[in-house]
Design a protein around this motif. Structure first.
Motif, PDB file in Angstrom:
ATOM      1  N   GLY A   1       0.774  -1.309  -0.149  1.00  0.00           N
ATOM      2  CA  GLY A   1       0.342  -0.093  -0.075  1.00  0.00           C
ATOM      3  C   GLY A   1       1.362   1.212  -0.122  1.00  0.00           C
ATOM      4  O   GLY A   1       0.443   2.502  -0.402  1.00  0.00           O
ATOM      5  N   GLN A   2       2.011   0.968   0.199  1.00  0.00           N
ATOM      6  CA  GLN A   2       3.224   2.550  -0.069  1.00  0.00           C
ATOM      7  C   GLN A   2       2.955   2.400  -0.433  1.00  0.00           C
ATOM      8  O   GLN A   2       4.060   2.272  -1.554  1.00  0.00           O
ATOM      9  CB  GLN A   2       4.111   1.811   1.981  1.00  0.00           C
ATOM     10  CG  GLN A   2       4.866   3.485   1.986  1.00  0.00           C
ATOM     11  CD  GLN A   2       5.546   2.927   3.030  1.00  0.00           C
ATOM     12  OE1 GLN A   2       5.919   2.034   3.120  1.00  0.00           O
ATOM     13  NE2 GLN A   2       5.977   3.920   4.092  1.00  0.00           N
ATOM     14  N   THR A   3       3.504   3.547  -1.419  1.00  0.00           N
ATOM     15  CA  THR A   3       4.113   4.498  -2.485  1.00  0.00           C
ATOM     16  C   THR A   3       4.483   5.916  -2.537  1.00  0.00           C
ATOM     17  O   THR A   3       5.618   6.238  -3.497  1.00  0.00           O
ATOM     18  CB  THR A   3       2.761   4.517  -3.902  1.00  0.00           C
ATOM     19  OG1 THR A   3       1.848   5.723  -3.190  1.00  0.00           O
ATOM     20  CG2 THR A   3       2.604   3.247  -3.968  1.00  0.00           C
ATOM     21  N   ASP A   4       3.678   6.593  -1.621  1.00  0.00           N
ATOM     22  CA  ASP A   4       4.725   8.029  -1.622  1.00  0.00           C
ATOM     23  C   ASP A   4       6.454   7.829  -1.255  1.00  0.00           C
ATOM     24  O   ASP A   4       6.685   8.873  -1.371  1.00  0.00           O
ATOM     25  CB  ASP A   4       4.029   8.935  -0.106  1.00  0.00           C
ATOM     26  CG  ASP A   4       3.123   8.750   0.088  1.00  0.00           C
ATOM     27  OD1 ASP A   4       1.999   8.164  -0.959  1.00  0.00           O
ATOM     28  OD2 ASP A   4       2.334   9.733   0.408  1.00  0.00           O
ATOM     29  N   TRP A   5       7.100   7.298   0.051  1.00  0.00           N
ATOM     30  CA  TRP A   5       8.193   6.886   0.252  1.00  0.00           C
ATOM     31  C   TRP A   5       8.267   5.432  -0.238  1.00  0.00           C
ATOM     32  O   TRP A   5       7.126   5.158   0.918  1.00  0.00           O
ATOM     33  CB  TRP A   5       8.857   8.012   1.159  1.00  0.00           C
ATOM     34  CG  TRP A   5       7.743   7.994   3.107  1.00  0.00           C
ATOM     35  CD1 TRP A   5       6.804   8.120   2.816  1.00  0.00           C
ATOM     36  CD2 TRP A   5       8.240   6.992   3.700  1.00  0.00           C
ATOM     37  NE1 TRP A   5       6.215   8.153   3.950  1.00  0.00           N
ATOM     38  CE2 TRP A   5       7.266   7.288   4.265  1.00  0.00           C
ATOM     39  CE3 TRP A   5       8.967   5.812   3.893  1.00  0.00           C
ATOM     40  CZ2 TRP A   5       7.072   6.039   5.821  1.00  0.00           C
ATOM     41  CZ3 TRP A   5       9.209   5.304   5.530  1.00  0.00           C
ATOM     42  CH2 TRP A   5       8.076   5.302   5.930  1.00  0.00           C
ATOM     43  N   PHE A   6       9.202   4.689   0.514  1.00  0.00           N
ATOM     44  CA  PHE A   6       9.688   3.768   1.654  1.00  0.00           C
ATOM     45  C   PHE A   6      10.815   4.048   1.458  1.00  0.00           C
ATOM     46  O   PHE A   6      11.721   4.503   1.088  1.00  0.00           O
ATOM     47  CB  PHE A   6       9.123   2.352   0.352  1.00  0.00           C
ATOM     48  CG  PHE A   6       9.741   2.302  -0.584  1.00  0.00           C
ATOM     49  CD1 PHE A   6      11.334   1.925  -1.220  1.00  0.00           C
ATOM     50  CD2 PHE A   6       8.902   2.690  -1.840  1.00  0.00           C
ATOM     51  CE1 PHE A   6      11.394   2.687  -2.346  1.00  0.00           C
ATOM     52  CE2 PHE A   6       9.590   2.916  -3.127  1.00  0.00           C
ATOM     53  CZ  PHE A   6      10.799   2.823  -3.731  1.00  0.00           C
ATOM     54  N   LYS A   7      11.013   2.870   2.555  1.00  0.00           N
ATOM     55  CA  LYS A   7      12.439   2.278   3.100  1.00  0.00           C
ATOM     56  C   LYS A   7      13.064   0.654   2.841  1.00  0.00           C
ATOM     57  O   LYS A   7      12.691  -0.044   2.210  1.00  0.00           O
ATOM     58  CB  LYS A   7      12.924   1.895   4.719  1.00  0.00           C
ATOM     59  CG  LYS A   7      12.897   3.602   5.178  1.00  0.00           C
ATOM     60  CD  LYS A   7      12.507   3.417   6.646  1.00  0.00           C
ATOM     61  CE  LYS A   7      12.112   2.635   7.282  1.00  0.00           C
ATOM     62  NZ  LYS A   7      12.025   2.440   9.008  1.00  0.00           N
ATOM     63  N   LEU A   8      14.168   0.685   1.955  1.00  0.00           N
ATOM     64  CA  LEU A   8      14.609  -0.679   1.424  1.00  0.00           C
ATOM     65  C   LEU A   8      16.143  -0.945   2.174  1.00  0.00           C
ATOM     66  O   LEU A   8      16.762   0.270   1.797  1.00  0.00           O
ATOM     67  CB  LEU A   8      14.153  -0.442   0.311  1.00  0.00           C
ATOM     68  CG  LEU A   8      15.065   0.292  -0.652  1.00  0.00           C
ATOM     69  CD1 LEU A   8      16.779  -0.462  -0.766  1.00  0.00           C
ATOM     70  CD2 LEU A   8      14.187   0.158  -1.985  1.00  0.00           C
ATOM     71  N   SER A   9      16.693  -1.895   1.979  1.00  0.00           N
ATOM     72  CA  SER A   9      17.706  -1.923   1.980  1.00  0.00           C
ATOM     73  C   SER A   9      18.563  -3.164   1.198  1.00  0.00           C
ATOM     74  O   SER A   9      17.949  -4.379   0.738  1.00  0.00           O
ATOM     75  CB  SER A   9      18.235  -2.890   3.678  1.00  0.00           C
ATOM     76  OG  SER A   9      19.023  -3.482   3.247  1.00  0.00           O
ATOM     77  N   THR A  10      19.847  -2.771   0.439  1.00  0.00           N
ATOM     78  CA  THR A  10      20.186  -3.542  -1.210  1.00  0.00           C
ATOM     79  C   THR A  10      20.987  -4.723   0.256  1.00  0.00           C
ATOM     80  O   THR A  10      22.131  -5.308  -0.823  1.00  0.00           O
ATOM     81  CB  THR A  10      21.093  -3.095  -1.643  1.00  0.00           C
ATOM     82  OG1 THR A  10      21.764  -1.912  -1.420  1.00  0.00           O
ATOM     83  CG2 THR A  10      20.005  -2.594  -2.881  1.00  0.00           C
TER      84      THR A  10
END
Lengths: 372, 372
Positions: free
Chosen positions: A341-350
């Protein structure tokens, strides 16, 4: 049966989980020590002195690895922070910590009844924490209470922006003001090399399940000789048992797993520069798509990155799956770990991805943007 | 590789471990959820409300199983005791608990700075704790401090003698004196059915890895409606997070394992009478050998039994392996879990053994006594 195949079938981007991914050898140890109280077979009364499995060696190696004088296992980084605060602070005592701190830093301080002084970040978009802001906050505490704070905590890398803060400089400042310095290394130790004393830390807390690739819950609390008697004080009745640890903490298979993991962790921290390069490359490519911006210190010095993605929100407005399209489009491409549901912003890790996997990840976003 | 084959290759008598033995299905879940923070895939901010895996259902079922109003996961029974004490007691407040309590009860009380009043047992050889002794201690507290204690704790079954205490009667006494009642069910809940409210408990702590057949560390803290707001109070800043739990406790695969385990635990408590019969039969046979006596309440009402064994010490005096002979003689017969070197007395548990295994166990001791 309860199923979970996240790491087996997907590239998992959840920053909370990428540093806690187990390898095959650790999984084997986990099964060997799966039963309750499995590490206690040969206990003589003190968890960190058990020789079989070699917990006593583990603790010595952790002390060296983290460049501190003493260490104990805890049940996690938050439990380590609580132990330090509960040892050092009385209700009403002042504690200083950064605005980017994990919520558990606040709650641990609340739990011991400390008076909280927060060090502001410089705000949007980098949210950096400066040594100067620590100095200002120390001065404020002195002005309001007549004395420096009883403890200062710094989040080495925070979980919102992945900002790597200048711990050494803040460590020196703490020394200048005579303030004990607690470094929360949950997002650093085990990923990158962290040398506690070099950074001026009096206390270092780490998370096994967040940063050392082992099952939880387990953490490390390391300290310098100066604080051993205070923080690891013994029971008045049970001379071997340390009060703040309630005797034993990580009395579980996680501890055996940490023994298995440590040689691998010592190796993996050597690859840290490459991990940062991957994250930087990924951010650069993503920003090249337009309508995507990294928030936090630039260029990022950590695998956890936060992106503002107005272009993805735009797409969601007309997409039949609304905000959920991103989650499903990524899932189709074997990628998971963003919040549905999140599209405005997000955190991720590679973290831990190969270059091919990082490239696949970017290609997935590129396709999603271009096809929509 | 770290190896441990205790449950696979031996009858394990260690009372600390027999209730925490995992079955095959639980081991499968453990591997599925082995990675750090594995249960947090679909977290909305509150551990006990997570729907996938169904932690919210687990908590509801635990509440019903334990006959309480509310429950939370903790990191173990000792951590549950600390949470209750830290919520209810200020430094200097009086706490009452039994002399047979686990050492962590004492240390948790020490950690919060409580004034400790211990309820004496009736002493050797049964070491029973009577309601009358609780009454006497309450009166002593009132006399010395002018008020009843702020908390009373009872160890439902203790880890030294395996004495099952009359919790209901002590629960009623607590009500009479207006003292909140914490029941430590680490050695009962999950082995036998424990109905908290029926016993008058305001708080019930349980151990997953000691009593529910799951990997550690995990426990349960259950309470009645009356105490929910006090013990599970929320953070002033983070409305969803409970302060005393530092937000989330058992954020690990142990939690998924507890979900898998609960249906099996509900079944296994139905076999409790048979478990007690096995322990009683074993004690009777052992005493029949001469020079062996069960210490603690008689006949035992629990699988943990303590035996005084002067006959085995006699043998050790002339045996070429000295006190260690017993350990090795048992090991030869596929039995482990006693402390190496110990012959004067020992604790053991027959929990979960088949009748054939209990008979094999007795035969082993019989042979060792007769052959020496």
């Amino acid at each position: 049966m309860l199923e979970r195949l996240r790491e087996e079938c997907y590239l998992n981007l959840n920053p909370l989980q990428t540093g806690g991914r187990t390898n095959a050898e650790i999984r084997k140890t986990a099964l060997q020590f799966v039963d309750g109280y499995s590490v206690c077979d040969y206990c003589q009364g003190v968890l960190h002195l058990i020789e079989k499995p070699p917990i006593c060696n583990l603790v010595k190696e952790l002390v060296e690895f983290l460049d501190m004088d003493e260490a104990r296992l805890t049940l996690g980084a938050r439990e380590g922070k609580f132990i330090v605060m509960h040892s050092l602070l009385l209700p009403g005592d002042a504690i200083v910590f950064d605005a980017n701190r994990h919520y558990t830093t606040y709650i641990a301080a609340e739990s011991v009844g400390a008076k909280i002084y927060e060090v502001e970040s410089i705000g949007y978009p980098s949210f950096e924490i400066t040594p100067e802001a620590y100095r200002k906050t120390f001065e404020r505490v002195i002005k309001e209470t007549g004395a420096p704070p009883k403890l200062a905590l710094l989040t080495h890398v925070d979980g919102d922006y992945g900002n790597l803060t200048d711990a050494k400089c803040i460590g020196e400042l703490c020394k200048e003001y005579g303030v004990p310095f607690l470094l929360n290394a949950a997002y650093t130790a085990g990923r990158m090399g962290v040398k506690g004393k070099e950074l001026g830390a009096d206390f270092l807390v780490c998370s096994g399940h967040k940063g050392f690739g082992v099952p939880g819950t387990i953490g490390i609390l390391a300290t310098t000789s100066k604080w051993v008697e205070k923080v690891f004080r013994r029971s008045s009745l049970y001379d071997k048992k340390e009060v703040e640890l309630l005797g034993c903490t990580a009395r579980s298979g996680s501890l055996a797993c940490l023994i298995t993991a440590l040689p691998y962790i010592k190796e993996r921290v050597k690859g840290w520069d490459e991990e940062v390069k991957k994250a930087q490359w990924f951010v650069e490519q993503m920003e090249g798509l337009g309508g995507i911006t990294q928030i936090g210190a630039r260029p990022t010095q950590h695998d956890l990155v936060r992106l503002e993605t107005p272009i993805l929100r735009e797409i969601s407005k007309t997409h039949r799956k609304k905000g959920y399209y991103l989650y499903y489009e990524l899932e189709k491409r074997g990628i998971t770990g963003l919040k549905p549901g999140q599209t405005d912003w997000f955190k991720l890790s590679t973290y831990g991805f190969t270059w091919d996997q990082v490239k696949h990840l970017f290609t997935a976003f590129e396709e999603i943007v271009k096809e929509s």
